[in-house]
Scaffold this motif. Structure first.
Motif, PDB file in Angstrom:
ATOM      1  N   PHE A   1      62.643  36.997  31.112  1.00 51.63           N
ATOM      2  CA  PHE A   1      61.292  37.099  30.552  1.00 51.63           C
ATOM      3  C   PHE A   1      60.585  35.745  30.501  1.00 51.63           C
ATOM      4  N   ALA A   2      60.826  34.946  31.540  1.00 54.57           N
ATOM      5  CA  ALA A   2      60.068  33.725  31.787  1.00 54.57           C
ATOM      6  C   ALA A   2      59.399  33.893  33.151  1.00 54.57           C
ATOM      7  N   GLY A   3      58.598  32.906  33.550  1.00 52.63           N
ATOM      8  CA  GLY A   3      57.955  33.030  34.848  1.00 52.63           C
ATOM      9  C   GLY A   3      56.831  32.030  35.035  1.00 52.63           C
ATOM     10  N   GLY A   4      55.907  32.365  35.913  1.00 52.83           N
ATOM     11  CA  GLY A   4      54.813  31.464  36.242  1.00 52.83           C
ATOM     12  C   GLY A   4      53.624  31.657  35.329  1.00 52.83           C
ATOM     13  N   LYS A   5      52.484  31.151  35.774  1.00 50.62           N
ATOM     14  CA  LYS A   5      51.278  31.175  34.942  1.00 50.62           C
ATOM     15  C   LYS A   5      50.311  32.287  35.322  1.00 50.62           C
ATOM     16  N   SER A   6      50.656  33.071  36.330  1.00 50.04           N
ATOM     17  CA  SER A   6      49.913  34.279  36.707  1.00 50.04           C
ATOM     18  C   SER A   6      48.562  34.011  37.359  1.00 50.04           C
ATOM     19  N   ALA A   7      48.275  32.775  37.746  1.00 45.18           N
ATOM     20  CA  ALA A   7      46.970  32.484  38.344  1.00 45.18           C
ATOM     21  C   ALA A   7      46.825  33.143  39.722  1.00 45.18           C
ATOM     22  N   ALA A   8      47.835  32.999  40.586  1.00 44.36           N
ATOM     23  CA  ALA A   8      47.746  33.584  41.923  1.00 44.36           C
ATOM     24  C   ALA A   8      47.760  35.106  41.867  1.00 44.36           C
ATOM     25  N   THR A   9      48.613  35.654  41.020  1.00 41.69           N
ATOM     26  CA  THR A   9      48.647  37.112  40.863  1.00 41.69           C
ATOM     27  C   THR A   9      47.322  37.604  40.304  1.00 41.69           C
ATOM     28  N   GLY A  10      46.744  36.844  39.380  1.00 37.53           N
ATOM     29  CA  GLY A  10      45.435  37.197  38.840  1.00 37.53           C
ATOM     30  C   GLY A  10      44.358  37.189  39.911  1.00 37.53           C
ATOM     31  N   LEU A  11      44.438  36.238  40.843  1.00 36.51           N
ATOM     32  CA  LEU A  11      43.483  36.206  41.945  1.00 36.51           C
ATOM     33  C   LEU A  11      43.598  37.471  42.789  1.00 36.51           C
ATOM     34  N   GLY A  12      44.828  37.911  43.023  1.00 41.96           N
ATOM     35  CA  GLY A  12      45.026  39.150  43.779  1.00 41.96           C
ATOM     36  C   GLY A  12      44.418  40.344  43.074  1.00 41.96           C
ATOM     37  N   VAL A  13      44.587  40.408  41.761  1.00 37.84           N
ATOM     38  CA  VAL A  13      43.965  41.482  40.977  1.00 37.84           C
ATOM     39  C   VAL A  13      42.448  41.438  41.133  1.00 37.84           C
ATOM     40  N   LEU A  14      41.880  40.245  41.039  1.00 44.33           N
ATOM     41  CA  LEU A  14      40.426  40.097  41.181  1.00 44.33           C
ATOM     42  C   LEU A  14      39.946  40.564  42.550  1.00 44.33           C
ATOM     43  N   LEU A  15      40.639  40.146  43.592  1.00 49.21           N
ATOM     44  CA  LEU A  15      40.212  40.494  44.946  1.00 49.21           C
ATOM     45  C   LEU A  15      40.242  42.000  45.162  1.00 49.21           C
ATOM     46  N   ALA A  16      41.232  42.673  44.574  1.00 48.50           N
ATOM     47  CA  ALA A  16      41.325  44.120  44.746  1.00 48.50           C
ATOM     48  C   ALA A  16      40.308  44.869  43.893  1.00 48.50           C
ATOM     49  N   LEU A  17      40.005  44.338  42.713  1.00 49.52           N
ATOM     50  CA  LEU A  17      39.011  44.979  41.850  1.00 49.52           C
ATOM     51  C   LEU A  17      37.599  44.797  42.382  1.00 49.52           C
ATOM     52  N   SER A  18      37.287  43.556  42.731  1.00 55.19           N
ATOM     53  CA  SER A  18      35.946  43.220  43.213  1.00 55.19           C
ATOM     54  C   SER A  18      36.072  41.958  44.062  1.00 55.19           C
TER      55      SER A  18
END
Length: 218
Positions: free
Chosen positions: A123-140
């Motif tokens: 339950f550790a990991g990265g900062k989610s910035a790149a994954t968040g960008l992917g979410v953004l690109l798919a949403l809008s």
């Protein structure tokens, strides 16, 4: 009951997809190391760049972006198909399709949480910035592209990845609220941006102290 069970299953899939530890796997595959024990101890693409080199970092970055986009695409298909493919009717209070954007938004948040709190990494990991960008690109895609451009401009000027990530997160909020988008998507971007910036707490402290490392500087 079937509706709620299927809904939770969809969120669990989104979380597990987001939790795939790309940077950690890259360290094991490329150099046989635990990347959490090197550099900044992060599993993000920036630490992969400093520890493993340019090409592994590019691959990790692209996969992390695709994780976020893939979760949104999956969630839109999965939840939209409740009535037609899965023959699962939502409760009458949700209407026909009004609930789908809310479910997709929750799946997007689950992907962000999965990346930063991966079950495979304790339950550790990265900062989610790149994954968040992917979410953004798919949403809008205009919102995602705008955020990516802000990130690129900040990197070109300051060479500080964390600063670029946080300013891109703030820009995404401005972009999504400046466009015609469903309320759930706006709230997702707002919550996700706050979450991503919150994951940069240590970076903020180093920025204020003038000690945040720049790209190309050991």
């Amino acid at each position: 009951m079937a509706f709620w069970i299927a809904g939770v299953i969809g969120l669990a899939i989104a979380y597990l997809f987001g939790s795939m530890p790309t940077g950690y796997l890259a360290g094991k595959l490329v150099k046989g190391i635990d990347i959490r024990e090197h550099g900044s101890n992060s599993v993000g693409a920036t630490n992969v760049l400093r520890t493993l080199g340019k090409w592994p970092a590019i691959v990790v970055l692209l996969i992390d972006v695709m994780k976020g986009a893939g979760v949104v695409v999956f969630a839109q298909w999965f939840y939209s198909g409740f009535s037609t493919v899965l023959t699962i009717a939502p409760p009458p209070m949700f209407g026909t399709q009004n609930w789908v954007p809310w479910a997709v938004s929750l799946a997007g948040l689950a992907a962000l949480f999965g990346h930063s709190r991966s079950v495979w990494l304790g339950f550790a990991g990265g900062k989610s910035a790149a994954t968040g960008l992917g979410v953004l690109l798919a949403l809008s895609w205009p919102v995602g592209l705008g955020a990516a451009m802000v990130f690129g401009i900040v990197i070109a000027i300051f060479r500080i990845v964390s600063l670029g990530s946080m300013l891109a997160a703030l820009a995404a909020v401005a972009f999504i609220f400046g466009m015609e988008q469903p309320l759930p998507y706006r709230l997702l971007v707002l919550a996700g941006s706050i979450y991503v910036i919150g994951r940069h707490r240590a970076n903020i402290q180093r920025l204020l102290a003038g000690a945040e490392p720049r790209l190309g500087v050991k």
